[in-house]
Scaffold this active site. Structure first.
Site, PDB file in Angstrom:
ATOM      1  N   ARG A  50     -67.000  11.340 -21.266  1.00  0.00           N
ATOM      2  CA  ARG A  50     -67.668  10.830 -20.056  1.00  0.00           C
ATOM      3  C   ARG A  50     -69.107  11.344 -20.023  1.00  0.00           C
ATOM      4  NH1 ARG A  50     -67.003  13.755 -15.894  1.00  0.00           N
ATOM      5  NH2 ARG A  50     -64.736  13.880 -16.024  1.00  0.00           N
ATOM      6  N   TYR A 102     -79.846 -11.028  -6.873  1.00  0.00           N
ATOM      7  CA  TYR A 102     -78.522 -11.372  -7.376  1.00  0.00           C
ATOM      8  C   TYR A 102     -77.471 -11.091  -6.290  1.00  0.00           C
ATOM      9  CZ  TYR A 102     -74.346 -10.908 -10.263  1.00  0.00           C
ATOM     10  OH  TYR A 102     -73.087 -11.034 -10.781  1.00  0.00           O
ATOM     11  N   ASP A 174     -85.234  -5.228 -11.580  1.00  0.00           N
ATOM     12  CA  ASP A 174     -84.078  -5.779 -12.289  1.00  0.00           C
ATOM     13  C   ASP A 174     -84.636  -6.800 -13.276  1.00  0.00           C
ATOM     14  OD1 ASP A 174     -81.921  -7.295 -13.153  1.00  0.00           O
ATOM     15  OD2 ASP A 174     -80.870  -7.210 -11.233  1.00  0.00           O
ATOM     16  N   LYS A 199     -75.801  -9.982 -19.857  1.00  0.00           N
ATOM     17  CA  LYS A 199     -76.505 -11.244 -20.014  1.00  0.00           C
ATOM     18  C   LYS A 199     -77.240 -11.271 -21.359  1.00  0.00           C
ATOM     19  CE  LYS A 199     -74.801 -11.520 -15.899  1.00  0.00           C
ATOM     20  NZ  LYS A 199     -75.508 -11.094 -14.713  1.00  0.00           N
TER      21      LYS A 199
HETATM   22  C1  LIG Z   1     -75.304 -10.279 -13.580  1.00  0.00           C
HETATM   23  C2  LIG Z   1     -76.420  -9.641 -12.876  1.00  0.00           C
HETATM   24  C3  LIG Z   1     -76.279  -8.378 -12.252  1.00  0.00           C
HETATM   25  C4  LIG Z   1     -74.952  -7.661 -12.182  1.00  0.00           C
HETATM   26  O1  LIG Z   1     -74.501  -7.262 -13.432  1.00  0.00           O
HETATM   27  P1  LIG Z   1     -72.956  -7.139 -13.842  1.00  0.00           P
HETATM   28  O2  LIG Z   1     -73.041  -6.725 -15.272  1.00  0.00           O
HETATM   29  O3  LIG Z   1     -72.325  -8.480 -13.635  1.00  0.00           O
HETATM   30  O4  LIG Z   1     -72.339  -6.093 -12.967  1.00  0.00           O
HETATM   31  C5  LIG Z   1     -77.386  -7.832 -11.636  1.00  0.00           C
HETATM   32  N1  LIG Z   1     -78.579  -8.472 -11.631  1.00  0.00           N
HETATM   33  C6  LIG Z   1     -78.751  -9.676 -12.208  1.00  0.00           C
HETATM   34  C7  LIG Z   1     -80.093 -10.332 -12.156  1.00  0.00           C
HETATM   35  C8  LIG Z   1     -77.681 -10.304 -12.840  1.00  0.00           C
HETATM   36  O5  LIG Z   1     -77.864 -11.512 -13.390  1.00  0.00           O
END
Ligand SMILES: *Cc1c(COP(=O)(O)O)cnc(C)c1O
Length: 387
Positions: A50, A102, A174, A199
């Site tokens: 961890r 998001y 982000d 993504k």
């Molecule tokens: C998918 C996404 C998230 C969240 O991520 P997860 O891996 O699904 O928890 C946060 N910000 C953006 C812009 C996203 O597309």
């Protein structure tokens, strides 16, 4: 190798070297949950998985190099990354966030941290004066997401970062939609970059993961503490997959952007398409900012089909190459209906205010032949017009 400044080289080599025990060229997946010590406290840098794992450490170094950060800290999802980062705040602290973050990020801010006494004010961050006006003496963090989802609005990172800095707030971007190939927020003045590695960074729709990166040593130390204390860590196999995905990120992004630009221009000329939203089009209100801030306008396109929900539903039921599914950034092209799918939990009035109407469709342009993608959309648009 890692002292190259070229992202194409860093994506393949940063933080990595052949395994010293075997010479293995690719980073081994180390599955052990615990590591042998020569005596109490005498270890080789790893004690319990961890706290630290060699595969994860390698991924963290590679990701940090791509964003130009000194430190990268990986998590089991983008939401886990965000949640752990928000645990650096205290009750009474205030956040200013962009108005169409998001959906999962909004849920964390509104349903998890607001009840804990950490309030968020959402503003349209394309208006920098509105960001400044929303800040109070308690504002400790600005949460920026650009391009936004699904309206693909752009936020001027340098301008918002300057406002945040002046007010003493940590500026977080982000960068999931853009990736470091298209924009590097730390070089524009942001303090922290986060990603859902689910993504584009992994890029193959087979991992859920997240990362937070910063060059602020004190913040990185706190994040390391929280990563271990809270424990929302990614498994070694997932770390290996993201590390593997990163190696082709530069070439993937090049193709995503090339095909998206071509499809966006083509879509605008198709009958039954009312509006195309893509930061690379001259019709995008922030085309100039896209040119200045982004190396390319990205692989995501939103468009409005005439005929509202029935037409949009027919279109999504007709596609054969595009897969009707949530998420984005994979090798395969995806298509979705924000009002029903990704943004279904946003109240109708809020959706209307953001411009998410029932004819709005979002696509993530994958790596298939551009001709096949256009032919698929052409047939689906014909089905939508026949409704
Ligand atoms: C998918 C996404 C998230 C969240 O991520 P997860 O891996 O699904 O928890 C946060 N910000 C953006 C812009 C996203 O597309």
């Amino acid at each position: 190798m890692a002292d190259s400044t070229h992202l194409e080289t860093l994506a393949i080599h940063a933080g990595q070297s052949p395994d010293p025990t075997s010479g293995a060229v690719m980073t081994p997946i180390v599955l052990a949950s615990t590591f042998a010590q020569d005596g109490p406290g005498k270890h080789k840098g790893f004690e319990y998985a961890r706290t630290g794992n060699p595969t994860r450490n390698t991924l963290e170094r590679c990701l940090a190099a791509l964003e130009g950060a000194d430190h990268g800290v990986c998590f089991s999802s983008g939401c886990a990354a965000m949640t752990t980062l928000l645990h650096t705040l205290r009750p009474g602290d205030h956040i200013v966030a962009s108005d169409d973050v998001y959906g999962g990020s909004f849920r964390i801010l509104d349903k998890v941290f607001r009840p804990l006494g950490i309030e968020t004010t959402q503003v349209d961050m394309t208006d920098v004066a509105a960001v400044e006006a929303a800040m109070t003496p308690a504002t400790k963090m600005l949460w920026v997401e650009t391009p936004t989802n699904p309206m693909l609005k752009l936020i001027d990172i340098a301008a918002v970062a300057a406002v945040g800095k002046a007010g003493g707030a940590t500026v977080v971007v982000d960068n999931t939609f853009a990736t470091p190939m298209l924009q590097r927020p730390l070089s524009l003045g942001a303090d922290v970059v986060m990603h859902s590695t689910t993504k584009y960074l992994n890029g193959h729709s087979d991992v859920v993961g997240g990362v937070v990166m910063t060059s602020d040593a004190a913040l990185a130390e706190r994040l390391r503490f929280l990563q271990n204390a809270i424990g929302a860590i990614p498994g070694p196999f997932d770390c290996y997959l993201v590390l593997r995905g990163l190696k082709t990120l530069p070439v993937r992004m090049e193709r995503h952007c090339k095909s998206a630009a071509s499809i966006a221009a083509w879509l605008g000329a198709q009958p039954g398409v009312e509006r195309v939203i893509y930061p690379g089009l001259a019709s995008h209100p922030q085309k100039a900012l896209a040119d200045r801030q982004m190396a390319a306008p990205g692989g995501m396109i939103s468009f409005v089909v005439a005929g509202g929900l029935p037409a949009a539903s027919a279109l999504l039921a007709t596609v054969k190459v595009f897969v009707c599914a949530e998420s984005l950034g994979g090798v395969e092209s995806l298509i979705e209906h924000p009002a029903i799918m990704t943004h279904g939990s946003v109240p109708p009035e809020a959706r209307a205010a953001l411009g998410i109407d029932d004819g709005l469709i979002r696509i993530s342009v994958g790596l298939e032949a551009e001709a096949d993608l256009k032919a698929d959309l052409e047939a689906a648009l014909a089905a939508a017009r026949a409704v």
